[in-house]
Structures are given as C-alpha cells and as structure tokens.
Enzyme design. Structure first.
Site, short mmCIF file in Angstrom:
data_model
loop_
_atom_site.label_atom_id
_atom_site.label_comp_id
_atom_site.label_asym_id
_atom_site.label_seq_id
_atom_site.Cartn_x
_atom_site.Cartn_y
_atom_site.Cartn_z
N ASP A 128 0.88 -1.18 0.00
CA ASP A 128 0.00 0.00 0.00
C ASP A 128 0.91 1.22 0.00
O ASP A 128 2.10 1.11 0.34
CB ASP A 128 -0.88 -0.01 1.26
CG ASP A 128 -2.16 0.79 1.08
OD1 ASP A 128 -3.26 0.21 1.15
OD2 ASP A 128 -2.09 2.03 0.86
N ILE A 129 0.31 2.37 -0.31
CA ILE A 129 1.08 3.62 -0.21
C ILE A 129 1.01 4.15 1.23
O ILE A 129 1.82 4.95 1.65
CB ILE A 129 0.55 4.64 -1.25
CG1 ILE A 129 1.55 5.75 -1.50
CG2 ILE A 129 -0.81 5.17 -0.87
CD1 ILE A 129 1.19 6.64 -2.67
N ASP A 179 4.03 2.55 -4.51
CA ASP A 179 3.12 3.52 -5.11
C ASP A 179 2.70 2.95 -6.47
O ASP A 179 3.53 2.81 -7.37
CB ASP A 179 3.87 4.86 -5.29
CG ASP A 179 2.97 5.92 -5.89
OD1 ASP A 179 1.81 5.61 -6.23
OD2 ASP A 179 3.44 7.08 -6.01
N PHE A 223 -6.72 -4.47 -4.86
CA PHE A 223 -7.67 -3.63 -4.14
C PHE A 223 -7.13 -2.22 -3.95
O PHE A 223 -7.74 -1.41 -3.26
CB PHE A 223 -8.01 -4.26 -2.77
CG PHE A 223 -8.98 -5.42 -2.90
CD1 PHE A 223 -8.57 -6.65 -3.39
CD2 PHE A 223 -10.31 -5.26 -2.55
CE1 PHE A 223 -9.47 -7.70 -3.54
CE2 PHE A 223 -11.22 -6.29 -2.70
CZ PHE A 223 -10.80 -7.53 -3.19
N SER A 265 -16.16 -2.07 -9.47
CA SER A 265 -17.18 -1.43 -8.64
C SER A 265 -18.51 -1.33 -9.38
O SER A 265 -18.55 -1.27 -10.62
CB SER A 265 -16.71 -0.02 -8.29
OG SER A 265 -17.76 0.72 -7.70
N TYR A 309 -14.09 7.95 -11.04
CA TYR A 309 -13.74 6.71 -10.34
C TYR A 309 -14.38 5.51 -11.05
O TYR A 309 -13.69 4.54 -11.39
CB TYR A 309 -14.21 6.82 -8.88
CG TYR A 309 -14.32 5.51 -8.15
CD1 TYR A 309 -13.17 4.78 -7.82
CD2 TYR A 309 -15.56 5.01 -7.77
CE1 TYR A 309 -13.28 3.57 -7.15
CE2 TYR A 309 -15.67 3.81 -7.08
CZ TYR A 309 -14.53 3.10 -6.77
OH TYR A 309 -14.63 1.91 -6.11
N LYS A 332 -12.75 2.26 -13.25
CA LYS A 332 -13.04 0.83 -13.03
C LYS A 332 -13.48 0.16 -14.35
O LYS A 332 -13.18 -1.02 -14.57
CB LYS A 332 -14.11 0.66 -11.95
CG LYS A 332 -13.67 1.12 -10.56
CD LYS A 332 -12.57 0.24 -10.01
CE LYS A 332 -12.21 0.58 -8.58
NZ LYS A 332 -11.13 -0.27 -8.05
N SER A 378 -21.57 -2.65 -2.09
CA SER A 378 -21.22 -1.85 -0.91
C SER A 378 -20.73 -2.82 0.15
O SER A 378 -21.53 -3.51 0.77
CB SER A 378 -22.44 -1.10 -0.38
OG SER A 378 -23.06 -0.34 -1.41
N ARG A 432 -30.59 1.80 -0.19
CA ARG A 432 -29.85 1.36 -1.39
C ARG A 432 -29.05 0.09 -1.12
O ARG A 432 -28.97 -0.80 -1.96
CB ARG A 432 -28.94 2.50 -1.85
CG ARG A 432 -28.00 2.14 -2.97
CD ARG A 432 -27.20 3.34 -3.44
NE ARG A 432 -26.18 2.94 -4.39
CZ ARG A 432 -24.95 2.55 -4.04
NH1 ARG A 432 -24.56 2.55 -2.78
NH2 ARG A 432 -24.10 2.18 -4.98
C1 15L Z 1 -17.57 1.87 -4.04
O1 15L Z 1 -17.08 1.54 -5.11
C2 15L Z 1 -16.75 2.45 -2.95
O2 15L Z 1 -15.44 1.95 -2.93
C3 15L Z 1 -17.40 2.32 -1.59
O3 15L Z 1 -16.77 3.22 -0.69
C4 15L Z 1 -18.91 2.60 -1.64
O4 15L Z 1 -19.14 3.94 -1.96
C5 15L Z 1 -19.55 1.69 -2.67
O5 15L Z 1 -18.92 1.82 -3.93
C6 15L Z 1 -21.05 1.93 -2.84
O6 15L Z 1 -21.49 2.15 -3.96
O7 15L Z 1 -21.77 1.86 -1.84
#
Ligand code: 15L
Length: 270
Positions: free
Chosen positions: A37-38, A55, A77, A116, A141, A145, A170, A179
């Site tokens: 990890d960083i 990094d 991850f 994600s 973000y 992905k 989540s 949600r």
């Molecule tokens: C994600 O991709 C995030 O990493 C996490 O923190 C949450 O926000 C999750 O999605 C989500 O959609 O609940």
C-alpha cells in the site's frame, strides 16, 4: 491454473478497509500474503504476511513487478476507491492498473480486480442488469473501473492472463441505507469470493457481481460466479424493515443505481 496455498499472494490496497479484512481472513486460512500500500499498514502485520510500501502510480513499475514475482495471484484492491477529481484518479487507477497487469503478464499471475458497481451507476434502479450490460459510469472513479475491466479483457485476449473482475456493491460490516438492501456485500462473502478465486482452476476472464444473497431488492443477476463455485451466504434482506425508508429524498440519487455518486457535479438540465 489455480493458485496453490504454497505460493504467496500479492494484495494491493492492503491498508484500506477491505485490504485489512482480507489480510486477516486469508492469513487465518493459511494463505501467505505479500501486502502493499502507499499508506502504512494499521496495526500489526498478520502472521504469514509481509508488508512493503509501493506507489501504484510509479512510472517505473518495477517495484510492483518485484512484489508480484513468484506470486500465483494478485488481489488488486489498491487505488482511489471513491469519486475524486480526475487528476487524483489517473495515477493510481490508470497508470497503476497498467503496472499491475504488466506485473501479471511478466509473472503469469492471475488477477482479481476489485471493480465497482460505479461502472454501471447511471443505470436506473428499475433495471435488472446482467454482467455484460452497457457500462454507465457515474464519475471518474467509475470510469477508471471500466478501464480496469477492459484492461483485464485485453490482457486475457492478448496474453492469456486470467482475471476475476468483481463489481463490488457496498462492502461494509452492515448495510447502512435503503440502497444497500440491493448493493450490500458482507465481509464474509467478500472473503469467500476471494478464496474461491484463488482455488479455482482455469477461470479465463470472468465478471462477478460482488453482492451478498440479497433477494428483496435485486438489481444485478447472471454473472460468472459458477466458474469459481462462489455462493454468498449473507443477505441484506433482514434489514429491510429497518432501512427500507432510509432514503435521501434526492431524485437523481434515488433514481440511479450508483446513488450519491451520480449527484456529484451533476449538472444535466432536467
Ligand atoms: C464503491 O465503489 C466504494 O469503494 C465504496 O466506498 C462505496 O461507496 C460503494 O462503492 C457503494 O457504492 O456503496
């Protein structure tokens, strides 16, 4: 080829919330880990694990390659894990992905990529999606992905590098709002998914929805979990009475699967 438990497994993002869960859970089950990890690893490094800073965004990816050397699998991850400005995402999530896949190519490791639900966040909540649905990222973000998933497909098509692409919903100790009745993934189910991915033979390049067995609210179905024999055991269903009314009252947030991420910088005229 499956990853045997004699070969170390590289875990990036080891100091993050999910990294720490996996570091503890996998070493308890006898896996030998290289953690990176960083950020420093919070607390003692588990037995059967070593920690080294790296990094992901380094233009010279040799450190990641060295860490991956001899590993059967890379659990990726690391990187930016929430919506952030483009300039913060590009290094860890775009250059970093390249470094990870180049390391996998050179060491012939399988990759599990923590993708994600934000790859598809702008789909409406009344849609039920399968894993081959259209990407609809809800920010930079989520877009990074999508790039990661496509990188996995490229490296499989061109180099035969296997990937398990997991669209995590989540992942928290418990669901927190309405949600998450659809999106919740328990820590136990996350860990069992990773173990299945480590043990499976010949996976190719597959996509899995990373959610628990949530039946009362379901947005995602038809994925490749059968290839690795994963069957989630937790469910958010028991939280429906407590959380069903826990909504934001915001039309954009509540209409879309990505929820609050869709609202960030949202400027589309109605
Ligand atoms: C994600 O991709 C995030 O990493 C996490 O923190 C949450 O926000 C999750 O999605 C989500 O959609 O609940």
């Amino acid at each position: 080829m499956s990853s045997d438990s004699m070969r170390p497994v590289l875990l990036t993002g080891a100091s993050g919330a999910l990294g720490r869960i996996l570091a503890a859970g996998l070493t308890r089950q006898g896996w030998t880990l290289r953690l990176t990890d960083i950020q420093p690893f919070p607390g003692p490094v588990p037995e059967r694990a070593v920690f080294e800073f790296a990094d992901l965004a380094d233009v010279d990816g040799s450190r990641i390659r060295r860490l991956a050397d001899g590993c059967g699998m890379i659990l990726h991850f690391g990187g930016v894990s929430v919506e952030r400005p483009f300039d913060e995402v590009i290094g860890p999530n775009i250059r970093g992905l390249y470094n990870i896949y180049e390391a996998a190519r050179q060491t012939k490791a399988r990759v599990l990529f923590a993708s994600s639900n934000h790859t598809v966040g702008f789909h409406q909540r009344d849609e039920v999606l399968d894993v081959d649905c259209t990407f609809r990222p809800d920010g930079y973000y989520g877009l990074s992905k999508c790039y990661g998933e496509l990188m996995g497909e490229l490296y499989f098509a061109k180099h035969g590098i296997e990937s398990v692409l997991v669209r995590i919903g989540s992942c928290f100790p418990e669901p927190r709002d309405a949600r998450m009745l659809a999106t919740w993934l328990s820590y136990d189910d996350l860990t069992s998914l990773v173990v299945c991915a480590l043990k499976a033979e010949n996976v190719g390049c597959i996509k899995i929805w990373g959610t628990s067995n949530n039946k009362r609210m379901t947005w995602w179905e038809d994925d490749d979990r059968g290839v690795i024999g994963w069957s989630p055991q937790s469910t958010a269903d028991g939280y429906a009475d407590a959380l069903g009314g826990k909504t934001t009252g915001d039309d954009v947030v509540e209409a879309h699967q990505g929820g609050a991420y869709c609202r960030i910088d949202y400027a589309r005229p109605e």
